[in-house]
Design a protein around this motif. Structure first.
Motif, PDB file in Angstrom:
ATOM      1  N   GLY A 869       0.576  -0.767  -0.234  1.00 23.42           N
ATOM      2  CA  GLY A 869      -0.135   0.142   0.218  1.00 23.42           C
ATOM      3  C   GLY A 869       0.743   1.267  -0.344  1.00 23.42           C
ATOM      4  O   GLY A 869       0.220   2.198   0.214  1.00 23.42           O
ATOM      5  N   VAL A 870       2.184   1.420  -0.872  1.00 21.24           N
ATOM      6  CA  VAL A 870       3.412   2.955  -0.856  1.00 21.24           C
ATOM      7  C   VAL A 870       2.533   3.853  -1.572  1.00 21.24           C
ATOM      8  O   VAL A 870       2.288   3.657  -2.638  1.00 21.24           O
ATOM      9  N   PRO A 871       1.744   4.675  -1.296  1.00 22.43           N
ATOM     10  CA  PRO A 871       1.295   5.254  -2.033  1.00 22.43           C
ATOM     11  C   PRO A 871       2.063   5.697  -3.854  1.00 22.43           C
ATOM     12  O   PRO A 871       1.593   5.762  -5.051  1.00 22.43           O
ATOM     13  N   GLY A 872       3.259   6.203  -2.759  1.00 22.22           N
ATOM     14  CA  GLY A 872       4.346   6.319  -4.413  1.00 22.22           C
ATOM     15  C   GLY A 872       4.531   5.425  -5.784  1.00 22.22           C
ATOM     16  O   GLY A 872       4.320   5.282  -5.863  1.00 22.22           O
ATOM     17  N   ALA A 873       4.600   4.187  -4.908  1.00 22.78           N
ATOM     18  CA  ALA A 873       4.169   3.217  -6.181  1.00 22.78           C
ATOM     19  C   ALA A 873       3.140   3.327  -7.242  1.00 22.78           C
ATOM     20  O   ALA A 873       3.243   2.324  -8.573  1.00 22.78           O
ATOM     21  N   TYR A 874       2.387   3.631  -6.171  1.00 25.11           N
ATOM     22  CA  TYR A 874       1.082   3.281  -7.180  1.00 25.11           C
ATOM     23  C   TYR A 874       1.135   4.276  -8.428  1.00 25.11           C
ATOM     24  O   TYR A 874       0.407   4.070  -9.406  1.00 25.11           O
ATOM     25  N   ARG A 875       1.719   5.578  -7.985  1.00 19.07           N
ATOM     26  CA  ARG A 875       1.814   6.825  -9.097  1.00 19.07           C
ATOM     27  C   ARG A 875       2.522   6.594 -10.161  1.00 19.07           C
ATOM     28  O   ARG A 875       2.564   6.886 -10.614  1.00 19.07           O
ATOM     29  N   ILE A 876       3.948   6.026  -9.554  1.00 20.26           N
ATOM     30  CA  ILE A 876       4.606   5.423 -10.171  1.00 20.26           C
ATOM     31  C   ILE A 876       4.318   4.188 -11.189  1.00 20.26           C
ATOM     32  O   ILE A 876       4.637   4.848 -12.647  1.00 20.26           O
ATOM     33  N   ILE A 877       3.453   3.584 -10.835  1.00 22.44           N
ATOM     34  CA  ILE A 877       3.224   2.026 -11.978  1.00 22.44           C
ATOM     35  C   ILE A 877       2.217   3.167 -13.140  1.00 22.44           C
ATOM     36  O   ILE A 877       2.591   2.371 -14.412  1.00 22.44           O
ATOM     37  N   THR A 878       1.578   3.747 -12.274  1.00 22.65           N
ATOM     38  CA  THR A 878       0.248   4.467 -12.921  1.00 22.65           C
ATOM     39  C   THR A 878       0.747   5.077 -14.105  1.00 22.65           C
ATOM     40  O   THR A 878       1.039   5.415 -16.036  1.00 22.65           O
ATOM     41  N   ASN A 879       1.638   5.938 -14.357  1.00 26.50           N
ATOM     42  CA  ASN A 879       2.255   6.976 -15.059  1.00 26.50           C
ATOM     43  C   ASN A 879       3.297   5.457 -16.304  1.00 26.50           C
ATOM     44  O   ASN A 879       3.365   6.497 -16.810  1.00 26.50           O
ATOM     45  N   MET A 880       3.968   4.054 -15.543  1.00 25.93           N
ATOM     46  CA  MET A 880       4.334   3.549 -16.402  1.00 25.93           C
ATOM     47  C   MET A 880       3.842   3.451 -17.607  1.00 25.93           C
ATOM     48  O   MET A 880       3.633   3.126 -19.108  1.00 25.93           O
ATOM     49  N   ILE A 881       2.351   3.053 -16.860  1.00 23.69           N
ATOM     50  CA  ILE A 881       1.101   2.158 -18.201  1.00 23.69           C
ATOM     51  C   ILE A 881       0.557   3.256 -18.786  1.00 23.69           C
ATOM     52  O   ILE A 881       0.539   3.319 -19.805  1.00 23.69           O
ATOM     53  N   SER A 882       0.449   4.518 -18.589  1.00 23.48           N
ATOM     54  CA  SER A 882       0.073   6.284 -19.429  1.00 23.48           C
ATOM     55  C   SER A 882       1.376   6.264 -19.632  1.00 23.48           C
ATOM     56  O   SER A 882       0.827   7.513 -20.627  1.00 23.48           O
ATOM     57  N   TYR A 883       2.850   6.101 -20.386  1.00 22.89           N
ATOM     58  CA  TYR A 883       3.140   6.323 -20.629  1.00 22.89           C
ATOM     59  C   TYR A 883       3.579   6.913 -21.829  1.00 22.89           C
ATOM     60  O   TYR A 883       2.826   5.446 -22.903  1.00 22.89           O
ATOM     61  N   GLY A 884       3.816   8.170 -22.889  1.00 25.56           N
ATOM     62  CA  GLY A 884       2.796   8.558 -24.318  1.00 25.56           C
ATOM     63  C   GLY A 884       1.865   8.641 -24.867  1.00 25.56           C
ATOM     64  O   GLY A 884       1.792   8.291 -26.284  1.00 25.56           O
ATOM     65  N   LYS A 885       0.911   7.879 -24.179  1.00 26.90           N
ATOM     66  CA  LYS A 885      -0.598   8.358 -24.080  1.00 26.90           C
ATOM     67  C   LYS A 885      -1.109   9.716 -23.674  1.00 26.90           C
ATOM     68  O   LYS A 885      -0.948  10.123 -22.284  1.00 26.90           O
ATOM     69  N   GLU A 886      -2.353  10.025 -24.725  1.00 24.05           N
ATOM     70  CA  GLU A 886      -3.136  11.062 -24.650  1.00 24.05           C
ATOM     71  C   GLU A 886      -4.155  10.788 -23.418  1.00 24.05           C
ATOM     72  O   GLU A 886      -4.452  10.697 -23.880  1.00 24.05           O
ATOM     73  N   PRO A 887      -3.945  12.292 -22.936  1.00 28.00           N
ATOM     74  CA  PRO A 887      -5.197  12.377 -21.936  1.00 28.00           C
ATOM     75  C   PRO A 887      -6.708  11.752 -22.758  1.00 28.00           C
ATOM     76  O   PRO A 887      -6.673  12.847 -23.979  1.00 28.00           O
ATOM     77  N   ALA A 888      -7.588  11.150 -21.864  1.00 28.81           N
ATOM     78  CA  ALA A 888      -8.959  11.685 -22.448  1.00 28.81           C
ATOM     79  C   ALA A 888      -9.339  12.112 -23.061  1.00 28.81           C
ATOM     80  O   ALA A 888      -9.612  13.121 -22.194  1.00 28.81           O
ATOM     81  N   GLN A 889     -10.122  12.634 -23.734  1.00 28.66           N
ATOM     82  CA  GLN A 889     -10.912  13.447 -24.391  1.00 28.66           C
ATOM     83  C   GLN A 889     -12.506  13.610 -23.597  1.00 28.66           C
ATOM     84  O   GLN A 889     -12.871  12.365 -23.065  1.00 28.66           O
TER      85      GLN A 889
END
Length: 889
Positions: A869-889
């Motif tokens: 449950g380390v908060p920062g770990a969730y934010r980091i892996i989410t950025n990895m999965i999201s990398y290069g994708k444009e925000p949803a319209q």
């Protein structure tokens, strides 16, 4: 050692078989003895010597040397591991930390059952990789670990101590260095009665003859002259066992399956080298100056001659013919001066050799004695159906005198030699007796069976491993002051005083004593022998056949939360928390509720339940959500069931693997509760499992749709439907199919896909390159969890979540591992950090574009941080999965 017993208890002990040797065979099947093993055991009776190997972790030991010492030199051979290996990785399943420590403990015991050694531990917790002994001693309680080492040395009285590692940087791991430093200090302290004097009510101070370092190719420079070292050839062949010591060692070491240590057998010469560290110097042999005969025991010369006669007359086609001679040896040992002294060197060898004799009599008679419970669990303070089977396979009749519990009143009178069944003057504890007179002859080839209700004693504890009963620290396990109350035990490694096993007495033991046992008294050649038989559960699997497992004592109700799950809230929407209740007995009723921190609510607030049948289950779902007042960050929830006014908040976890006995654990029913600010891009994630982890469930917690794919599903066409592919830990070490699927993965990236690869061990990858461009994996890591991190301006850290240094706070065990040491310039570094005094490591995250897509390798220990449950770990892996994708319209 069991000492300080009044006459009855002493009589039971001295006539009791060491139950561990009878029952701890593979997968808990009762041990049987071949004719050759009996002969080897007879020869071992005439060797009174002891050696102890010391190192830091499970799998550190030299199994070939242990096999050689135990089976060639016939010494009592033991391995003292500082830790249970809790901080390692798991190649065979999802268990980590405490669960992994239990697995590795049992793997060590499985190894010792093959190589002939005994196993011991200290209370040190394997908190993860450590680079120096100084760092290790900041986390371990050095004095407590030293005390545990001294305790085991004083118990086992080794003539020679041998370490695996040197006490300096050559040892690598800081735990390795620490084990050697502690061994040298324990060598001196064990013989000093002023050190740890509280132990001397149970044992004597003991000074080993010498301390040696078992050096080898890991530590010796190529071409180094080894003439100054002691040496021996441990590669010999044992005709009684039909194996070389290298072959035995390979089978033994291959039990360390969780660490991937399957080993090839070695045959032929195998030189071992030893450097003197402390104690008397030796010219040629490790045991120079050590009398290993019965002459070291006052009056023991006659015993040695009797044993020689038994060996000389041994008939391998009729081992039972040796029983009469063994009974004479036993009688002579009982008459030795000070044989049953409270704390005495003679007493040490008497207890050991009487145990060996009883094992040999059991094996020579071909006895089969089982105590099998009708079910695999029994409830605390309850009763269960027990079936006793005694089969006589000797060529002559024996008499069953009686069957009794071990829970005998201390003030009873029972003669040492007669061991008569209880009478009006020999009563068992009220409510605990199942003792009865049998006086029944069992003819050769026939058997005796009886079924009755077996009562567990008041105050009996659940079968939680004793080192997990109470919460310890990061560096040390805590052992309760009283581990088992109101019990007598036949375990030779435990002291019993007042019917209770106290903290000091169980420290060092690899596991709990049996949950329950019975004493079966047989008359053989007019001599009464008592065998302590652990109660087990036996059943027949339609595929695997007859299986045994330890009886587990359970609470009336177990409260189970989903394993290794953190509940993560990126918004105020409620989440479902399922709690599964399991009945330890029939007719359990009560209420269930969640204990939550301030600002959190659950619906319903509580729920009543009724479980009519034993093992019945009921799942209650709570809807949990944070309110406006809920603080951001990590906290925890707890599930609590109340039955008859008593609160229960432990679940039940069964660990089953074919190479170890089934283990039952009772983890606290708690789970991390996390409120965090999180944004993500993309929704559908494909996941390839590697060695096993809980990352897929963590991703589901933050709203991803996660699909577990098989290796053959990894085609560019199939992957195209996913926003990212996440590859589990060690997949490139364990998933052979990646050899053929790697081109498809690269094609998926090239066409615009995103791949995140979690850490890969640097040895044994299934293909030379795991990425689109070359990188060289290494053992580099950052072991300090909260090591300061320098963040680059890489876009991976900017969106959709702004990653800051705060995201690297509150991590557990380590920051990362198996970082690449070299990489192609096309890879971009993202962060850098280091352990104190070391240069910065920049390859915790490597990112590269490949075609239209992106490839990310990370050695960050996300597989530990996300379930924690380390908060920062969730934010980091989410950025990895999201990398290069444009925000949803």
């Amino acid at each position: 050692m069991i000492r300080s017993l009044r006459p009855l208890a002493a009589a039971l002990l001295l006539l009791t078989v060491n139950c561990s040797l009878l029952t701890e065979s593979k997968a808990q099947t009762p041990k049987t003895y071949t004719s050759s093993e009996i002969l080897l055991g007879l020869k071992k009776l005439n060797v009174l010597g002891s050696v102890m190997y010391l190192a830091a972790h499970p799998d550190d030991e030299n199994t070939r040397l242990i096999a050689y010492m135990a089976n060639e030199r016939l010494l009592e051979t033991s391995y003292l591991s500082c830790t249970r290996g809790d901080g390692g990785q798991n190649l065979i399943g999802p268990e980590l930390r405490e669960g992994l420590g239990v697995i590795r403990t049992q793997e060590l015991l499985a190894a010792r059952r093959l190589d002939g050694g005994r196993q011991f531990f200290t209370r040190a917790n394997d908190f993860g990789f450590s680079k120096t002994s100084d760092e290790t001693f900041k986390i371990w309680d050095k004095e407590q670990v030293l005390a545990d080492m001294v305790w085991v040395i004083r118990q086992r009285r080794p003539d020679v101590l041998i370490t695996r590692f040197p006490p300096d940087a050559r040892a690598g791991h800081g735990h390795h260095q620490a084990s050697a430093i502690l061994a040298a200090e324990a060598f001196d302290a064990a013989g000093d009665p002023k050190r740890f004097p509280e132990q001397l009510q149970y044992v004597q101070a003991w000074q080993p003859k010498r301390l040696l370092w078992n050096t080898g190719s890991f530590f010796v420079k190529p071409g180094e002259n080894m003439d100054g070292y002691l040496r021996l050839d441990a590669g010999g062949y044992n005709p009684l066992l039909g194996q070389s010591y290298g072959e035995i060692a390979a089978r033994s070491r291959s039990n360390h399956r969780s660490q991937g240590f399957g080993s090839a057998a070695q045959r032929g010469e195998a030189l071992e080298y030893f450097q003197p560290v402390k104690g008397e110097k030796a010219g040629k042999d490790l045991f120079e100056g050590v009398d290993q005969t019965w002459n070291r025991v006052p009056g023991g010369a006659a015993v040695g001659k009797l044993i020689e006669e038994v060996i000389r007359k041994y008939d391998p086609s009729n081992p039972s013919a040796s029983v009469a001679g063994l009974l004479k040896v036993r009688e002579r040992i009982n008459k030795l001066p000070n044989a049953f002294a409270r704390v005495d060197a003679t007493n040490y060898w008497v207890e050991n050799k009487l145990g060996e004799i009883n094992n040999l009599i059991y094996g020579a008679l071909g006895l089969s004695i089982e105590a099998n419970a009708a079910e695999q669990t029994a409830v605390v303070n309850g009763k269960f159906d027990l079936k006793i089977d005694v089969v006589n396979r000797a060529p002559f009749p024996i008499k069953l005198v009686g069957i009794h519990t071990q829970n005998v009143e201390q003030d009873s009178v029972l003669e040492k030699q007669s061991l008569a069944p209880p009478t009006s003057g020999n009563h068992l504890r009220e409510g605990a007796s199942i003792g009865f007179n049998a006086n029944q002859d069992i003819k050769s080839g026939s058997s005796f069976s009886k079924t009755f209700k077996f009562p567990l004693l008041k105050g009996e504890q659940i079968s939680q491993p004793y080192w997990l009963l109470e919460k310890g620290t990061v560096g040390m396990y805590k052992v309760p002051a009283i581990v088992v109350a109101e019990r007598l035990t036949g375990d030779k490694h435990l002291t019993v005083m007042g019917g209770a096993i106290k903290q000091q007495e169980i420290i060092g033991s690899p596991k709990n004593p049996p949950a329950a046992s019975v004493t079966v008294v047989l008359q053989v050649a007019n001599e009464n022998l008592a065998f302590d038989i652990p109660i087990q559960y036996k059943h027949t699997d339609p595929v695997l056949g007859e299986l045994y497992q330890p009886l587990a004592v359970v609470p009336p109700v177990a409260v189970n939360l989903p394993a290794a799950r953190a509940y993560v809230f990126a918004d105020a929407q409620p989440k479902t928390v399922p709690v599964t209740l399991k009945a330890g007995r029939a007719g359990v009723a009560g209420t269930l509720a969640l204990t939550l921190p301030a600002g959190w609510t659950s619906t319903p607030a509580s729920q009543s339940f009724v479980l009519a049948a034993k093992d019945a289950e009921q799942t209650v779902e709570f809807r949990v959500q944070p309110g406006p007042a809920a603080a951001p960050g990590k906290t925890e929830l707890r599930a609590v069931a109340t039955v008859d006014g008593q609160a229960y908040s432990r679940g039940i976890q069964t660990i089953q693997y074919p190479h170890i006995p089934t283990q039952t654990l009772f983890p606290e029913a708690v789970a991390p509760l996390v409120k965090l600010d999180l944004r993500k891009r993309g929704q559908n994630v494909a996941y390839l499992m590697g060695a096993g982890d809980e990352v897929p469930e963590a991703l589901r917690q933050v709203g991803y749709n996660v699909t577990l794919l098989k290796p053959e599903d990894l085609t560019a066409a199939r992957l195209k439907q996913y926003d990212a592919l996440v590859v589990g830990i060690r997949a490139y070490n364990t998933v052979d199919r990646l050899k053929t699927q790697q081109p498809e993965i690269l094609k998926y990236i090239e066409q615009g896909g995103n791949v995140v690869v979690q850490y890969v061990v640097n040895r044994g990858t299934v293909l030379p390159e795991i990425g689109p461009y070359p990188m060289t994996l290494s053992t580099d890591r950052v072991t300090v969890e909260d090591a300061p991190v320098t963040l680059s301006k890489h876009p991976l850290l900017a969106a959709p979540n702004k990653i800051t240094e705060q995201d690297f706070r509150g991590w557990v065990q380590e920051q990362g591992l198996y970082y690449p040491s070299k990489w192609d310039p096309k890879y971009q570094t993202v962060i850098s950090s280091s352990d104190p005094g070391e240069p910065a490591k920049e390859s915790a995250i490597l990112v590269t574009d490949y075609g239209k897509g992106h490839y990310i390798y990370t050695g960050l220990s996300l597989f530990r941080e996300l379930p924690a449950g380390v908060p920062g770990a969730y934010r980091i892996i989410t950025n990895m999965i999201s990398y290069g994708k444009e925000p949803a319209q």
